[in-house]
Write a protein that holds these residues in place. Sequence first.
Motif, short mmCIF file in Angstrom:
data_model
loop_
_atom_site.label_atom_id
_atom_site.label_comp_id
_atom_site.label_asym_id
_atom_site.label_seq_id
_atom_site.Cartn_x
_atom_site.Cartn_y
_atom_site.Cartn_z
N HIS A 170 -60.12 7.77 41.87
CA HIS A 170 -60.22 6.56 42.69
C HIS A 170 -60.36 5.34 42.03
O HIS A 170 -61.21 4.78 42.26
N ASP A 212 -59.38 13.20 51.69
CA ASP A 212 -58.77 12.05 50.95
C ASP A 212 -57.78 12.49 49.95
O ASP A 212 -57.00 11.54 49.68
N HIS A 213 -57.65 13.55 49.80
CA HIS A 213 -56.53 13.97 48.81
C HIS A 213 -55.56 14.90 49.62
O HIS A 213 -54.26 15.10 49.07
N ASP A 265 -61.03 14.20 40.86
CA ASP A 265 -62.32 13.66 41.37
C ASP A 265 -63.29 14.31 40.24
O ASP A 265 -64.59 13.98 40.37
ZN LIG Z 1 -61.59 12.26 46.50
#
Ligand SMILES: [Zn+2]
Length: 310
Positions: free
Chosen positions: A308, A166-167, A261
Amino acid sequence: MKKSRKILLASALLIAVISAFALLVVQSSIIPRRPFSAPETSYHSWDGIFSSPQPISIHTYSTGMMQTDLSGIMNLAHEKAADIEDVVVEIPVTTSIIHHQELGAYLIDAGLDSSYTNNPYGTTRGILVKGFLGKGSQEPNTSIAAILERKNIQLQGIWLTHLHPDHTAGIVDLPKHIPYVVGEGERYLNFRFFMQSDHLAGIKALHEIDFTKGVDLPPFGKGVDLFGDGSFWAIESSGHSKGHVMYFINGVDEQVIVTGDACNDQYQFDSGIGPGYFSSDPEKAQKMLESIIMFKERYPEVRLVFGHDL
Ligand SMILES: [Zn+2]
């Protein structure tokens, strides 16, 4: 056949199978690594850094949403989490554009590429995808490519907090001739046939930040002065992942830490419950979150941009 010969043959067969597996499945995740050559550091303490803000700014954008188990991002085994139920949550997938008056524009994390507009798994394919990967979604014209085009930004380089998909997804849409920088030892998982995204395809090398040469930035560990003028720092923050990096922007208008994160959102920060099972070392990740909370108590004027949250 003699017993010793049978063992030898079986061992040779096993080695051949393992090698073939590695070649076919694992090799797709190997990218050459080079050390990031950090300039001479300009300051040696928070007081020194804060006393000399620089012409640098940051803006954070959402590039889409992603579904995930709450227990993946939050350690529900924590004593404070007794009443929290494990549910599927939707979290924004963000990217931050930093702009330095002399050095130009850079990204911190790549967000999602444009394939998420019509495919919930983006470019990721393989037999494990449907069972294990959270679905993504994206409004048209909100991908990283669309944001950069709308703002007419020419990137000078990409700084990554870590290499979870997701990065990294947005890298698919980014230029490949610019430097890509990560923390030392950060792994990228990409398994042919099983879970293959190829987010890093086309990148010539990953430049790794070596924190042993950095300066002490308590309550965190070491920090590295990335531009050499005290404007932009990498902060060692392993725990969520092995080579996780936070970034500090020492701007004239505001000073900001991008936590990645190491802290997912405001809820995590307020609760003090550390990152969940996505973390390579949840115990270390918990300590890292506590350091972030401690830092904010000490320096309340510094804004936090969570991994996030918007
Ligand atoms: Zn993440």
